[in-house]
Design an enzyme around this catalytic site. Sequence first.
Site, PDB file in Angstrom:
ATOM      1  N   ILE A   1       0.820  -1.206   0.000  1.00 50.10           N
ATOM      2  CA  ILE A   1       0.000   0.000   0.000  1.00 50.10           C
ATOM      3  C   ILE A   1       0.855   1.257   0.000  1.00 50.10           C
ATOM      4  CG2 ILE A   1      -1.615   1.357   1.400  1.00 50.10           C
ATOM      5  CD1 ILE A   1      -2.905  -1.336   2.236  1.00 50.10           C
ATOM      6  N   GLY A   2       1.919   1.279   0.794  1.00 49.42           N
ATOM      7  CA  GLY A   2       2.774   2.460   0.832  1.00 49.42           C
ATOM      8  C   GLY A   2       3.367   2.780  -0.525  1.00 49.42           C
TER       9      GLY A   2
ATOM     10  N   TYR B   1      -4.318  -5.524  18.645  1.00 53.36           N
ATOM     11  CA  TYR B   1      -4.147  -4.954  17.304  1.00 53.36           C
ATOM     12  C   TYR B   1      -5.136  -3.818  17.102  1.00 53.36           C
ATOM     13  CZ  TYR B   1      -4.038  -4.480  12.230  1.00 53.36           C
ATOM     14  OH  TYR B   1      -3.949  -3.973  10.953  1.00 53.36           O
TER      15      TYR B   1
END
Length: 284
Positions: free
Chosen positions: A24-25, A170
């Site tokens: 994604i980055g 999380y």
Amino acid sequence: MSDPFPEAQFADRTLVVSGGSRGIGLAIALGAARRGANVVLMAKTAEPHPRLPGTVHSAAAEIEEAGGKAVAVVGDVRNEDDVQRAVDTAVAHFGGIDIVVNNASAIATEPTQALSAKKFDLMMDINVRGTFLLTRAALPALLASDVPHVLTVAPPLNMNPHWLGAHPSYTLSKYGMTLLSLGWAEEFRAARDGAGIGFSCLWPQTYIATSAVANLPDGDTLVEASRSPDIMGDAAVAILSRPPGEVNGRTFIDADVLTAVGVTDLSRYGGGDTPMWDIFLDKS
């Protein structure tokens, strides 16, 4: 695949992206690079990993090939000195910072009794501390930008007990990223003579076909039901093309962002007829 936003331009705008060597980055960085952006990528992967494709250096090469300018910084978002070095690199090479993308993240969804303290600390350090460190270090440059944005890859705050109980640690780390973004949106709303900074969050509607998903035990099946990271890249372009004040304090879902601007056929991003819904989102 045709460009859904041919009019969007990022020339002379500089991004700093954490965890930008793949997934994604990198997709967000490439989306901006295709429109002329300068990109500083910060990631730990300097050498090829046997199970993870790409390094921060190969990602920088992809950005250059896509039409942008790139500098790779090998560093750990948990390390204050590494983060400052990435920010200083952006200012030295490109004269400032216009956009920060808080993408680096760790995930561990084991039940509480099975979750080690080491994994708990890792999630808090990368997800929450890393987001804090990079944003804080970039603030002086952002406040000097004409169009400053901070985009954090984090979910909307869904208090459905199912998500609270599914993987509390999380969830805490990801909601912590969202709460920082929402808090900064208010803290800096009056900055820049009231123009503020565009603090926003972006989360995928479905699973995304990243290496992390592919490496799960049933990875092949999951990847087939996952959309391409390109959907997050395109959604990020749509958000970052808007004036900061229009997106400040908001949490976005990638598919909603795209359909709102007329991209109604999401099959271009894969995932089949019924892509797998992502966590933290209720289908209803």
